[in-house]
Design an enzyme around this catalytic site. Structure first.
Site, PDB file in Angstrom:
ATOM      1  N   GLY A 162     -30.965  50.508 -40.445  1.00  0.00           N
ATOM      2  CA  GLY A 162     -30.548  49.008 -41.176  1.00  0.00           C
ATOM      3  C   GLY A 162     -31.586  48.960 -41.667  1.00  0.00           C
ATOM      4  O   GLY A 162     -32.987  50.358 -41.849  1.00  0.00           O
ATOM      5  N   ARG A 163     -31.772  47.849 -42.438  1.00  0.00           N
ATOM      6  CA  ARG A 163     -33.331  47.376 -43.731  1.00  0.00           C
ATOM      7  C   ARG A 163     -34.734  47.432 -42.838  1.00  0.00           C
ATOM      8  O   ARG A 163     -35.089  48.408 -43.020  1.00  0.00           O
ATOM      9  CB  ARG A 163     -32.844  46.218 -44.031  1.00  0.00           C
ATOM     10  CG  ARG A 163     -32.008  46.491 -44.890  1.00  0.00           C
ATOM     11  CD  ARG A 163     -31.864  44.676 -45.928  1.00  0.00           C
ATOM     12  NE  ARG A 163     -30.518  44.135 -46.764  1.00  0.00           N
ATOM     13  CZ  ARG A 163     -29.757  44.105 -46.637  1.00  0.00           C
ATOM     14  NH1 ARG A 163     -29.624  43.649 -44.385  1.00  0.00           N
ATOM     15  NH2 ARG A 163     -28.785  43.330 -46.827  1.00  0.00           N
ATOM     16  N   ILE A 164     -34.175  47.207 -41.485  1.00  0.00           N
ATOM     17  CA  ILE A 164     -35.680  47.343 -40.653  1.00  0.00           C
ATOM     18  C   ILE A 164     -36.452  48.379 -40.287  1.00  0.00           C
ATOM     19  O   ILE A 164     -37.457  49.092 -40.622  1.00  0.00           O
ATOM     20  CB  ILE A 164     -35.779  46.291 -40.032  1.00  0.00           C
ATOM     21  CG1 ILE A 164     -35.677  44.622 -40.409  1.00  0.00           C
ATOM     22  CG2 ILE A 164     -36.958  46.671 -39.363  1.00  0.00           C
ATOM     23  CD1 ILE A 164     -35.441  43.289 -39.693  1.00  0.00           C
ATOM     24  N   ARG A 184     -24.419  54.396 -35.765  1.00  0.00           N
ATOM     25  CA  ARG A 184     -23.968  54.920 -35.345  1.00  0.00           C
ATOM     26  C   ARG A 184     -23.233  56.285 -36.603  1.00  0.00           C
ATOM     27  O   ARG A 184     -22.017  57.490 -36.372  1.00  0.00           O
ATOM     28  CB  ARG A 184     -22.783  53.686 -35.185  1.00  0.00           C
ATOM     29  CG  ARG A 184     -22.090  53.716 -33.676  1.00  0.00           C
ATOM     30  CD  ARG A 184     -21.300  52.414 -34.315  1.00  0.00           C
ATOM     31  NE  ARG A 184     -21.726  52.007 -35.452  1.00  0.00           N
ATOM     32  CZ  ARG A 184     -21.730  50.623 -34.903  1.00  0.00           C
ATOM     33  NH1 ARG A 184     -20.633  49.640 -33.756  1.00  0.00           N
ATOM     34  NH2 ARG A 184     -21.976  49.010 -35.983  1.00  0.00           N
ATOM     35  N   ALA A 243     -37.465  44.571 -31.902  1.00  0.00           N
ATOM     36  CA  ALA A 243     -35.802  44.444 -31.914  1.00  0.00           C
ATOM     37  C   ALA A 243     -35.488  42.845 -31.225  1.00  0.00           C
ATOM     38  O   ALA A 243     -35.072  41.739 -31.700  1.00  0.00           O
ATOM     39  CB  ALA A 243     -35.052  46.068 -32.228  1.00  0.00           C
ATOM     40  N   ARG A 244     -34.837  43.470 -30.547  1.00  0.00           N
ATOM     41  CA  ARG A 244     -34.541  42.137 -28.768  1.00  0.00           C
ATOM     42  C   ARG A 244     -34.216  42.942 -27.740  1.00  0.00           C
ATOM     43  O   ARG A 244     -34.125  44.469 -27.383  1.00  0.00           O
ATOM     44  CB  ARG A 244     -32.452  42.946 -29.165  1.00  0.00           C
ATOM     45  CG  ARG A 244     -32.180  41.880 -30.708  1.00  0.00           C
ATOM     46  CD  ARG A 244     -32.245  40.159 -30.437  1.00  0.00           C
ATOM     47  NE  ARG A 244     -32.640  39.109 -31.599  1.00  0.00           N
ATOM     48  CZ  ARG A 244     -33.351  38.880 -32.392  1.00  0.00           C
ATOM     49  NH1 ARG A 244     -34.777  39.276 -32.517  1.00  0.00           N
ATOM     50  NH2 ARG A 244     -32.511  38.365 -33.647  1.00  0.00           N
ATOM     51  N   GLU A 273     -37.177  34.596 -23.156  1.00  0.00           N
ATOM     52  CA  GLU A 273     -37.498  34.191 -23.598  1.00  0.00           C
ATOM     53  C   GLU A 273     -37.373  32.884 -23.626  1.00  0.00           C
ATOM     54  O   GLU A 273     -36.326  32.193 -23.962  1.00  0.00           O
ATOM     55  CB  GLU A 273     -37.535  35.184 -25.044  1.00  0.00           C
ATOM     56  CG  GLU A 273     -37.627  36.349 -25.107  1.00  0.00           C
ATOM     57  CD  GLU A 273     -37.288  36.743 -26.591  1.00  0.00           C
ATOM     58  OE1 GLU A 273     -37.697  36.288 -27.755  1.00  0.00           O
ATOM     59  OE2 GLU A 273     -37.942  38.407 -27.404  1.00  0.00           O
ATOM     60  N   HIS A 291     -42.109  37.146 -29.900  1.00  0.00           N
ATOM     61  CA  HIS A 291     -40.940  37.521 -30.414  1.00  0.00           C
ATOM     62  C   HIS A 291     -41.425  37.056 -31.724  1.00  0.00           C
ATOM     63  O   HIS A 291     -41.091  35.956 -32.210  1.00  0.00           O
ATOM     64  CB  HIS A 291     -39.911  37.070 -29.847  1.00  0.00           C
ATOM     65  CG  HIS A 291     -38.416  36.994 -31.312  1.00  0.00           C
ATOM     66  ND1 HIS A 291     -37.307  37.088 -30.212  1.00  0.00           N
ATOM     67  CD2 HIS A 291     -38.575  37.276 -31.673  1.00  0.00           C
ATOM     68  CE1 HIS A 291     -36.597  37.329 -31.083  1.00  0.00           C
ATOM     69  NE2 HIS A 291     -37.112  37.417 -32.304  1.00  0.00           N
ATOM     70  N   ILE A 292     -42.522  37.364 -32.487  1.00  0.00           N
ATOM     71  CA  ILE A 292     -43.134  37.133 -34.152  1.00  0.00           C
ATOM     72  C   ILE A 292     -42.954  37.873 -34.505  1.00  0.00           C
ATOM     73  O   ILE A 292     -44.045  37.903 -36.093  1.00  0.00           O
ATOM     74  CB  ILE A 292     -44.670  36.178 -33.243  1.00  0.00           C
ATOM     75  CG1 ILE A 292     -44.944  35.161 -34.623  1.00  0.00           C
ATOM     76  CG2 ILE A 292     -45.239  36.943 -33.351  1.00  0.00           C
ATOM     77  CD1 ILE A 292     -45.788  34.097 -33.220  1.00  0.00           C
ATOM     78  N   GLY A 293     -43.070  39.570 -34.550  1.00  0.00           N
ATOM     79  CA  GLY A 293     -42.606  39.864 -36.526  1.00  0.00           C
ATOM     80  C   GLY A 293     -42.721  39.641 -37.539  1.00  0.00           C
ATOM     81  O   GLY A 293     -43.064  40.078 -38.365  1.00  0.00           O
TER      82      GLY A 293
HETATM   83  C1  DGY Z   1     -34.531  37.767 -36.289  1.00  0.00           C
HETATM   84  O1  DGY Z   1     -34.878  37.717 -37.840  1.00  0.00           O
HETATM   85  O2  DGY Z   1     -34.020  37.891 -36.055  1.00  0.00           O
HETATM   86  C2  DGY Z   1     -35.816  37.751 -35.906  1.00  0.00           C
HETATM   87  O3  DGY Z   1     -36.171  38.073 -34.389  1.00  0.00           O
HETATM   88  C3  DGY Z   1     -36.290  36.104 -35.147  1.00  0.00           C
HETATM   89  O4  DGY Z   1     -35.103  35.727 -34.785  1.00  0.00           O
END
Ligand code: DGY
Length: 326
Positions: A162-164, A184, A243-244, A273, A291-293
């Site tokens: 995706g975009r990221i 996908r 990501a997650r 988290e 979780h600070i990207g």
């Molecule tokens: C997002 O934008 O989903 C980051 O992970 C912050 O939750």
């Protein structure tokens, strides 16, 4: 004549001052000021007490079915300051007619910058060198000691494009990396920019010295990185996850990091988290962050402003800018 009524808003999270200032200026806003973001019970109470039509939240507030059911019908829009929305039960929100928005597009560069920083730091052991310096250095380091993995010119696999993911690919190309991706669907050439698509993740992994995760947390992606998929990477690969946490089986990740299957990992996100699995903190070959990207001044302001824009648009009857469904 009095002032026109401003829409009533609850800001349930601790946000940058520029964002809360704007919330106060443009809305009749109840802005949370505690030591931590509002809990579910606090958010429900605040929305009720303030008779809020809009709720601005971040991913620390889980809008599950029970919380959504407890929110009053006056609430028309919930805007999350995040691109991810796995903290929201979208089916339940939709069923009760709540509009939900996120903040896509404004955080791609900062999140990809951060992911690439984690990749470089994990591969080149930045945090270990920093630890040595903070301990005073004062020891000999031989030419063969504390060696990292070369980044430039290597092959990187992206899970999600995706975009990221695409922003990460642009950074990787700047380091002369060969870019592979699993998604996908194959992207059109203008977005692919020369990256090679793999329909099957398992076919891509054996080629990836680096693997960076950029997919949302869904039922399909839950633990997609597990003992089986980690074993397909070349020995000594480097994993980055901004990501997650749900994408990864953390027991399998721990085993891969301690067995040498992975050389290192850069981890910004975790299955739990903030109470993440502390076994990772004991591993020298892991660089960790909370979780600070997306956390730059510019991007966090832009995310907050985008969420406010969404709430303003809905409450003015113009419809959401970034609806999660249409
Ligand atoms: C997002 O934008 O989903 C980051 O992970 C912050 O939750």
């Amino acid at each position: 004549m009095g002032q026109p009524m401003r829409p009533r808003l609850v800001v349930s999270a601790l946000l940058p001052a520029a964002v809360t200032d704007r919330a106060r200026a443009e809305f009749d806003a109840l802005v949370h000021e505690g030591a931590d973001d509002m809990t579910q019970a606090e958010a429900i109470a605040a929305v009720r007490a303030h008779r809020a039509e809009g709720l601005l939240l971040v991913n620390t507030l889980r809008l599950d079915a029970a919380t959504l059911a407890a929110l009053p019908a006056d609430l028309r829009v919930a805007a999350t300051c995040s691109v991810g929305f796995d903290h929201i039960d979208t089916a339940a929100a939709r069923a009760r007619g709540l509009i939900v928005t996120n903040t896509p597009g404004v955080l791609d560069d900062c999140t990809a910058d951060f992911a690439f920083m984690m990749l470089l730091a994990a591969a080149r052991r930045a945090h270990e060198y920093d630890d040595i310096m903070r301990a005073g250095w004062r020891r000999r380091i031989g030419q063969g000691d504390l060696l990292g993995v070369k980044v430039s010119g290597q092959t990187i696999g992206l899970l999600g494009m995706g975009r990221i993911g695409r922003a990460m690919a642009r950074r990787a190309r700047g380091f002369d990396m060969r870019v592979l991706y699993h998604a996908r669907n194959r992207l059109p050439p203008a977005l692919e920019q020369g990256a090679t698509w793999f329909r099957d993740l398992r076919e891509m992994l054996p080629q990836c010295r680096f693997l960076s995760l950029h997919a949302p947390a869904t039922r399909e992606t839950d633990r997609i990185i597990n003992a089986g998929t980690l074993a397909l990477l070349p020995r000594g690969a480097v994993l980055v996850n901004v990501a997650r946490g749900g994408l990864v089986d953390e027991d399998a990740l721990y085993d891969a990091l301690t067995s040498g299957q992975l050389f290192a990992a850069g981890l910004d996100v975790f299955r739990a988290e903030p109470d993440f699995d502390l076994r990772f903190a004991a591993l020298p070959n892991v660089i960790l962050s909370p979780h600070i990207g997306s956390a730059s001044v510019e991007t966090r302001n832009a995310m907050g402003f985008r969420a406010l824009d969404n709430i303003a648009a809905v409450l003015a009857g113009r419809g959401p800018i970034d609806p999660l469904w249409s």
